[in-house]
Design a protein around this motif. Structure first.
Motif, PDB file in Angstrom:
ATOM      1  N   PRO A 265      53.102  14.058  70.904  1.00 48.24           N
ATOM      2  CA  PRO A 265      53.523  13.747  72.274  1.00 48.24           C
ATOM      3  C   PRO A 265      52.339  13.484  73.198  1.00 48.24           C
ATOM      4  O   PRO A 265      51.225  13.986  72.980  1.00 48.24           O
ATOM      5  CB  PRO A 265      54.270  15.020  72.712  1.00 48.24           C
ATOM      6  N   ASP A 266      52.589  12.717  74.246  1.00 46.71           N
ATOM      7  CA  ASP A 266      51.570  12.506  75.269  1.00 46.71           C
ATOM      8  C   ASP A 266      51.180  13.849  75.869  1.00 46.71           C
ATOM      9  O   ASP A 266      52.024  14.710  76.107  1.00 46.71           O
ATOM     10  CB  ASP A 266      52.103  11.586  76.366  1.00 46.71           C
ATOM     11  N   GLY A 267      49.896  14.003  76.133  1.00 46.55           N
ATOM     12  CA  GLY A 267      49.420  15.261  76.693  1.00 46.55           C
ATOM     13  C   GLY A 267      48.965  16.252  75.656  1.00 46.55           C
ATOM     14  O   GLY A 267      48.407  17.301  75.993  1.00 46.55           O
ATOM     15  N   MET A 268      49.226  15.945  74.373  1.00 46.11           N
ATOM     16  CA  MET A 268      48.785  16.813  73.281  1.00 46.11           C
ATOM     17  C   MET A 268      47.618  16.150  72.557  1.00 46.11           C
ATOM     18  O   MET A 268      47.607  14.936  72.360  1.00 46.11           O
ATOM     19  CB  MET A 268      49.918  17.046  72.282  1.00 46.11           C
ATOM     20  N   SER A 269      46.623  16.942  72.153  1.00 41.34           N
ATOM     21  CA  SER A 269      45.497  16.430  71.377  1.00 41.34           C
ATOM     22  C   SER A 269      45.154  17.424  70.286  1.00 41.34           C
ATOM     23  O   SER A 269      45.445  18.621  70.396  1.00 41.34           O
ATOM     24  CB  SER A 269      44.268  16.190  72.274  1.00 41.34           C
ATOM     25  N   VAL A 270      44.533  16.935  69.229  1.00 39.42           N
ATOM     26  CA  VAL A 270      44.154  17.788  68.101  1.00 39.42           C
ATOM     27  C   VAL A 270      42.825  18.459  68.409  1.00 39.42           C
ATOM     28  O   VAL A 270      41.820  17.789  68.672  1.00 39.42           O
ATOM     29  CB  VAL A 270      44.045  16.965  66.802  1.00 39.42           C
ATOM     30  N   ALA A 271      42.828  19.791  68.390  1.00 34.04           N
ATOM     31  CA  ALA A 271      41.593  20.552  68.616  1.00 34.04           C
ATOM     32  C   ALA A 271      40.803  20.717  67.325  1.00 34.04           C
ATOM     33  O   ALA A 271      39.576  20.621  67.323  1.00 34.04           O
ATOM     34  CB  ALA A 271      41.909  21.912  69.217  1.00 34.04           C
ATOM     35  N   ASN A 272      41.515  20.942  66.204  1.00 32.13           N
ATOM     36  CA  ASN A 272      40.845  21.096  64.907  1.00 32.13           C
ATOM     37  C   ASN A 272      41.879  21.195  63.805  1.00 32.13           C
ATOM     38  O   ASN A 272      43.050  21.481  64.050  1.00 32.13           O
ATOM     39  CB  ASN A 272      39.961  22.348  64.896  1.00 32.13           C
ATOM     40  N   TRP A 273      41.427  20.931  62.587  1.00 27.79           N
ATOM     41  CA  TRP A 273      42.220  21.137  61.376  1.00 27.79           C
ATOM     42  C   TRP A 273      41.657  22.343  60.628  1.00 27.79           C
ATOM     43  O   TRP A 273      40.465  22.647  60.723  1.00 27.79           O
ATOM     44  CB  TRP A 273      42.164  19.912  60.468  1.00 27.79           C
ATOM     45  N   TYR A 274      42.540  22.995  59.854  1.00 28.64           N
ATOM     46  CA  TYR A 274      42.132  24.170  59.088  1.00 28.64           C
ATOM     47  C   TYR A 274      42.668  24.081  57.660  1.00 28.64           C
ATOM     48  O   TYR A 274      43.788  23.611  57.427  1.00 28.64           O
ATOM     49  CB  TYR A 274      42.639  25.457  59.742  1.00 28.64           C
ATOM     50  N   ARG A 275      41.834  24.540  56.721  1.00 30.68           N
ATOM     51  CA  ARG A 275      42.220  24.658  55.316  1.00 30.68           C
ATOM     52  C   ARG A 275      42.362  26.142  55.005  1.00 30.68           C
ATOM     53  O   ARG A 275      41.499  26.951  55.375  1.00 30.68           O
ATOM     54  CB  ARG A 275      41.148  24.032  54.423  1.00 30.68           C
ATOM     55  N   VAL A 276      43.460  26.512  54.356  1.00 22.01           N
ATOM     56  CA  VAL A 276      43.716  27.901  54.011  1.00 22.01           C
ATOM     57  C   VAL A 276      43.700  28.054  52.500  1.00 22.01           C
ATOM     58  O   VAL A 276      44.427  27.355  51.781  1.00 22.01           O
ATOM     59  CB  VAL A 276      45.073  28.383  54.571  1.00 22.01           C
ATOM     60  N   GLU A 277      42.844  28.943  52.029  1.00 22.93           N
ATOM     61  CA  GLU A 277      42.754  29.230  50.599  1.00 22.93           C
ATOM     62  C   GLU A 277      42.651  30.739  50.417  1.00 22.93           C
ATOM     63  O   GLU A 277      41.786  31.386  51.016  1.00 22.93           O
ATOM     64  CB  GLU A 277      41.544  28.539  49.982  1.00 22.93           C
ATOM     65  N   ASP A 278      43.583  31.300  49.625  1.00 24.77           N
ATOM     66  CA  ASP A 278      43.623  32.747  49.380  1.00 24.77           C
ATOM     67  C   ASP A 278      43.676  33.528  50.687  1.00 24.77           C
ATOM     68  O   ASP A 278      43.042  34.582  50.839  1.00 24.77           O
ATOM     69  CB  ASP A 278      42.413  33.189  48.559  1.00 24.77           C
TER      70      ASP A 278
END
Length: 483
Positions: A265-278
């Motif tokens: 949506p407008d007004g939203m931006s990606v701050a970061n991505w995360y990888r989850v392992e164990d």
């Protein structure tokens, strides 16, 4: 500050010293323009409006008819006006939409008994989400719903189901619609969800996705595909809706896997991505709307999960929210391949020193311009094995004699490449005699990754050496023994 009153389409602004109180009074003369749908993500309403609209329907005289609507306050109103309130006001027109009068108040539903009619008769209804409180906030208005009353039943012979949205972020809602055949059919519609805990559907076709789970393993029931089915008079049709900002990804080993945020949506931006392992989350330092895992492997990537943190701004303050976590599944593809081979650059040696004595040169991880150069300067040597059957694989290497750039001998003599990877205990000598030398044999259907950056080149004394640039071509062979 101002007081806003809306009456018969005329806007009046009355100054009140230091205070603004929202009051609305609506004449029973004309319908109001419906409010735009709310902007929200994962249950956070950036702009208010109706998350559920009253729907059109057909009924028989004497039926009990219920209309339903659901409004939401935007997050700014909730923060700046915590003591304000809204109430539902229902309006009806019985003269074709020329005039409206109030028929119900302070309820998300309005129920009435269909009047006796001798011919099809249309009634029009609109719901107002009326604001009362401090601040300049306006009433929200639903769409106008048409309720058609007929003197007798008209059976349903077919049904077609559609959805306002093909996908929902967690905590969001959409509406599914049923088009009946004939269009005047009066049989009721029953709605069901294939996974009510993932996304529920009410009696009016309002679909609501579950909230984001705190479980980041990618296995939580907060994302996936849900099937919404409408049934009328024994006839059924369905529509599929994707729930969750991210969906699971399945690829064959060696392929890239991409997780994508659709329709952010407008007004939203990606701050970061995360990888989850164990159970451990690692920041990936990416602010793109998608993230790609390159050249996936069963051993390194299967079973990992991924999510994104999104930023939005409210009243000048930045807030964050996490998407759902989606699972990456990497399948063995039945492929055996040599996916990376290294280049070597052994820099230079003084001619006088080489004439007098043997010399050992270290590999340098930077490029060269030789004709055999193929771009891999990081010492990577990799074999991918995603098979489940078949014989052992063996990797061999042969090194052609070093020659000058023009192809002449140069009297360098026989050199030996010490192929070395300390982490995988690889230490093999490969002479530049074009002789195949076994490098590694594997018998467990697992690929291997080597880092041979620390390899060395051993040169014998060369009294007749000719100064110049020397190069050689190394040939790698991956073979499988019969099973």
């Amino acid at each position: 500050m101002t007081q806003f009153l809306k009456r018969a389409g005329v806007s009046l602004f009355v100054l009140i010293a230091g205070l603004s109180i929202g009051v609305s009074a609506h004449a029973a003369s004309a319908p109001q323009t419906p409010t735009s749908p709310p902007t929200s993500i994962m249950g956070i309403n950036l702009a208010g409006g109706f998350t559920q609209e009253p729907i059109d329907s057909n009924h028989v005289s004497g039926d009990t008819v219920t209309l339903a609507a659901q409004g939401t306050r935007n997050i700014l109103e909730a923060i700046t006006n915590p003591f304000g309130s809204r109430k539902y006001v229902w309006w009806e027109s019985t003269d074709g939409g020329d005039t409206y009068s109030t028929v119900g108040s302070n309820s998300t539903t309005y129920t009435f008994t269909a009047p006796q009619v001798s011919s099809p008769t249309q009634l029009y209804f609109q719901c107002e989400y009326d604001f009362t409180g401090i601040g300049l906030f306006y009433s929200e208005w639903s769409r106008i719903a048409t309720v058609t009353i007929t003197p007798s039943r008209v059976p349903t012979t077919d049904i077609q189901v559609t959805s306002d949205s093909p996908g929902l972020y967690n905590g969001e809602s959409t509406t599914v619609h049923a088009t009946l055949t004939p269009s005047t059919a009066t049989d009721p519609i029953t709605w069901t969800s294939s996974n009510p805990s993932l996304a529920s559907v009410d009696d009016y076709g309002n679909v609501t996705a579950t909230n984001t789970s705190s479980d980041t393993s990618g296995t939580a029931n907060d994302h996936g595909i849900v099937t919404i089915t409408g049934t009328s008079n024994g006839h059924s049709d369905s529509v599929k809706i994707a729930i969750g900002a991210l969906q699971n990804v399945t690829v064959n080993e060696g392929s890239d896997a991409t997780f994508t945020l659709k329709d952010l949506p407008d007004g939203m931006s990606v701050a970061n991505w995360y990888r989850v392992e164990d159970g451990t989350a690692t920041a990936l330092n990416s602010t793109s709307t998608s993230y790609t895992v390159a050249k996936t492997t069963v051993g390194g990537d299967n079973g990992t999960s991924y999510y994104a943190t999104l930023n939005y701004t409210v009243n000048g303050s930045t807030k964050s929210v996490n998407t759902n976590s989606a699972l990456l599944t990497v399948n063995k593809s039945g492929l055996l391949a040599l996916t990376a081979v290294p280049n070597f650059n052994f820099d230079s040696v003084d001619v006088d020193a080489l004439c007098a004595d043997s010399t050992t040169l270290e590999n340098h991880d930077y490029g060269t311009a030789g004709s055999a150069y193929d771009g891999n300067d990081n010492g990577e040597l990799s074999v991918m094995d995603s098979r489940t059957t078949g014989g052992d694989w063996t990797l061999t290497a042969s090194l052609a004699p070093f020659t000058l750039d023009d192809g002449s001998d140069g009297n360098l003599g026989t050199t030996i490449l010490d192929l070395y990877d300390p982490t995988s205990r690889l230490d093999e000598n490969v002479p530049d005699t074009s002789t195949a030398t076994k490098i590694y044999t594997s018998s467990d259907y697992d690929g291997q990754d080597f880092d041979v950056t620390d390899s060395e080149l051993n040169l014998p004394p060369a009294p007749q050496i000719v100064a110049g640039d020397y190069q050689s071509v190394m040939t790698w062979t991956l073979s499988v023994a019969p099973s």
